[in-house]
Design an enzyme around this catalytic site. Structure first.
Site, PDB file in Angstrom:
ATOM      1  N   GLY A 246       0.845  -1.196   0.000  1.00 32.39           N
ATOM      2  CA  GLY A 246       0.000   0.000   0.000  1.00 32.39           C
ATOM      3  C   GLY A 246       0.870   1.231   0.000  1.00 32.39           C
TER       4      GLY A 246
ATOM      5  CE1 TYR B 178       0.739   1.004   5.583  1.00 30.36           C
ATOM      6  CE2 TYR B 178      -0.658  -0.951   5.778  1.00 30.36           C
ATOM      7  CZ  TYR B 178      -0.329   0.333   6.179  1.00 30.36           C
ATOM      8  OH  TYR B 178      -1.051   0.940   7.174  1.00 30.36           O
TER       9      TYR B 178
ATOM     10  CG  HIS C  62       5.635  -5.542  -4.510  1.00 29.91           C
ATOM     11  ND1 HIS C  62       4.376  -5.399  -3.977  1.00 29.91           N
ATOM     12  CD2 HIS C  62       6.313  -4.420  -4.159  1.00 29.91           C
ATOM     13  CE1 HIS C  62       4.278  -4.249  -3.351  1.00 29.91           C
ATOM     14  NE2 HIS C  62       5.447  -3.636  -3.446  1.00 29.91           N
TER      15      HIS C  62
ATOM     16  CD  GLU D 140       2.721  -8.372  -5.185  1.00 28.88           C
ATOM     17  OE1 GLU D 140       3.553  -9.083  -4.582  1.00 28.88           O
ATOM     18  OE2 GLU D 140       2.402  -7.226  -4.802  1.00 28.88           O
TER      19      GLU D 140
ATOM     20  CG  ASP E 230     -17.081 -11.161 -19.699  1.00 27.58           C
ATOM     21  OD1 ASP E 230     -16.143 -11.945 -19.957  1.00 27.58           O
ATOM     22  OD2 ASP E 230     -16.908  -9.960 -19.452  1.00 27.58           O
TER      23      ASP E 230
ATOM     24  CE  LYS F 192     -13.087 -10.369 -21.289  1.00 21.27           C
ATOM     25  NZ  LYS F 192     -14.344  -9.639 -21.311  1.00 21.27           N
TER      26      LYS F 192
END
Ligand code: XMP
Length: 512
Positions: A55, A83, A169, A171, A227, A368
């Protein structure tokens, strides 16, 4: 939905959604909640592990986000990222220094080999840093498990309390062993088996839909996009003939789009689909209108009006199915709050209350890519599942200024050539979305020996993961050359083609 769940608390990082996607790619279902979630709600989710996101705040700031309960005392493993790590130090008796060196970009991680979080990663890997504050004092009972040249404390752990924290990070794509680190957390430390995939989603979604709907009937409005199409196929599998599908041809579709959709259903799926010819209504109401917002409102209202008339035939229908995706859900609950309206998007919102219908949204938890995987699993052909997103207002927001039937035809032809050339070049799947835009600008040209004075066509192609941010796509010049010469040679009404090199932000993907 899934019985094994990892919860991610969002402290406002731009990467929070990526954490969820990466964990799900490991076959473990992950959900994002705002940092302010109550303890009772958190407990009711029964998670197997908790990840605290990064964050932008400093933990000492007055407005810094702090959870409303002790997240470290829930008896489940916790991984704090950036964070999240600093929050750990702040709450458990360590210290964070605001003045320490800021660090952005790549760094070499030197990790403890025996540490469970770093199991099977190379001892010297690249990680992505993006932080201002640094940890300077360890909380009691913790040990340092990794460092970099600039950060003597880059990762910490307290295995007794089952808490891990990393300054980098894991990710993001640039952290070379990031996925393995997340895998170690969710699979080894949290003990998740990793059985969440499209197949298991479909099984539990079908069960849930049947339970929710009972004997009621459901209406599904198909835009022709991925979708809503996958949604219709899933619903049909769950409730069969109690599903009624409607597709409105607005007259603002791509070339032969409505026909392709009807053919797809006729050929692949044994379910009823009603086509409603809406061109006259849409184009009639749009006549002479050039303001983008007004166009969007007219289109949205026309959808609702035509849909209402069609739906009257199914007066036993109590549910309206919508293809709402997870990013839309998170957007409205995120730490940043709902974002400002840049464009009023068309969807069938407003309709359910008006018609006294309940909303069915089986994809509320999916990204998605995951809807695409579900589509494949349900037998929707690849060429359809991989299609680029197409906005509800269609070509109506790609013909700048006033919309006329002639302009629609010109744009449909140019757009079809553009997409065909992208497919021929084998680039379609590298692009998030590509389309042509007809500009209300004429320019002078020469064809044969004749002077021409015709419209300019802009072509746009972007890469993106969710449409929220995007970058323009770098075509090989020869592909651009082929697209341009084919459009100018084959489409009467266009004598100049320009390529849009605007990223988002500051631009948006669509021009209106
Ligand atoms: P923008 O232009 O806001 O678009 O950067 C982001 C993504 O949303 C699509 N889009 C829409 N989709 N109804 C939709 O269903 C709409 O009104 C609408 N407007 C934009 C756009 O194509 C892109 O994928």
């Amino acid at each position: 939905m899934a019985n094994e769940k990892i919860i991610i608390l969002d402290f406002g990082s731009q990467y929070t959604q990526i954490i969820a996607r990466k964990v799900r790619e490991l076959g473990v279902y992950a959900e994002i909640y705002p940092f302010s979630i109550s303890e009772a709600e958190f407990k009711s989710l029964n998670p197997k592990g908790l990840i605290l996101s990064g964050g932008p705040s400093s933990v000492y700031a007055e407005t810094a986000p702090h959870p409303s309960f002790d997240v470290f005392a829930q008896g489940i493993p916790v991984l704090g990222i950036c964070y999240g790590l600093q929050l750990m130090a702040y709450q458990l008796g360590g210290a964070v220094d605001k003045a320490a060196k800021r660090e952005y970009g790549r760094a070499h991680l030197i990790a403890e080999k025996d540490e469970i979080l770093f199991k099977d990663i190379s001892s010297d890997s690249v990680v992505w840093m993006s932080h201002g504050d640094s940890l300077t004092k360890m909380p009691d009972g913790f040990k340092v498990i990794a460092h970099t040249d600039n950060a003597p404390i880059c990762a910490i752990s307290c295995s007794e309390k089952q808490i891990w924290g990393v300054q980098f990070h894991p990710e993001v794509h640039h952290s070379s062993e990031g996925k393995k680190i997340l895998e170690n957390f969710v699979r080894v430390i949290c003990n998740c088996t990793g059985n969440w995939n499209a197949h298991s989603f479909i099984e539990s979604a079908i069960e849930k839909i049947r339970e929710q709907v009972g004997n009621d009937e459901v209406i599904c409005a198909l835009s022709g996009g991925v979708d809503s199409t996958v949604l219709a196929v899933l619903l049909h599998k769950a409730i069969g003939d109690k599903l009624h599908c409607i597709h409105i041809d607005t007259g603002l579709m791509r070339l032969n789009e409505s026909k392709k959709l009807m053919d797809l259903f006729a050929q692949h799926f044994d379910m009823s689909m009603e086509l409603i010819e809406g061109e006259e209504t849409f184009l009639g109401r749009l006549n002479g209108v050039s303001d983008p917002e007004q166009k969007r409102k007219i289109i949205g209202k026309s959808f609702i009006d035509l849909f209402e008339v069609a739906a009257k035939r199914f007066n036993n229908a109590r549910w309206l199915a919508q293809g709402t995706l997870y990013p839309d859900v998170i957007e409205s609950v995120s730490v940043k709050g709902p974002s400002v309206v840049i464009k009023s998007h068309h969807n069938v919102g407003g309709l359910p209350e008006q018609m006294n219908m309940k909303v069915l949204e089986p994809f509320r938890e999916l990204f998605k890519d995951e809807v695409r995987a579900v589509g494949r699993e349900l037998g929707v052909p690849d060429w359809f599942v991989n299609r680029h997103p197409f906005p509800g207002p269609g070509l109506g927001i790609r013909i700048l200024g006033e919309i006329t039937k002639d302009k629609i035809e010109v744009l449909q032809k140019a757009d079809a050539i553009y997409i065909e050339e992208i497919r021929n070049a084998g680039l379609y799947d590298d692009i998030w979305q590509a389309f042509a835009v007809l500009l209300p600008v004429s320019s002078v040209g020469v064809m044969g020996d004749e002077r021409t004075y015709e419209n300019v066509c802009a072509i746009r192609a972007v890469t993106s993961t969710d449409g929220m941010t995007a970058d323009w796509f770098a075509f090989p010049p020869e592909v651009l050359g082929r697209i341009s010469s084919r459009i100018i040679n084959e489409v009467r009404g266009i004598n100049r083609v320009v390529y849009d090199i605007t990223s988002k932000p500051p631009g948006t993907i669509e021009w209106e």
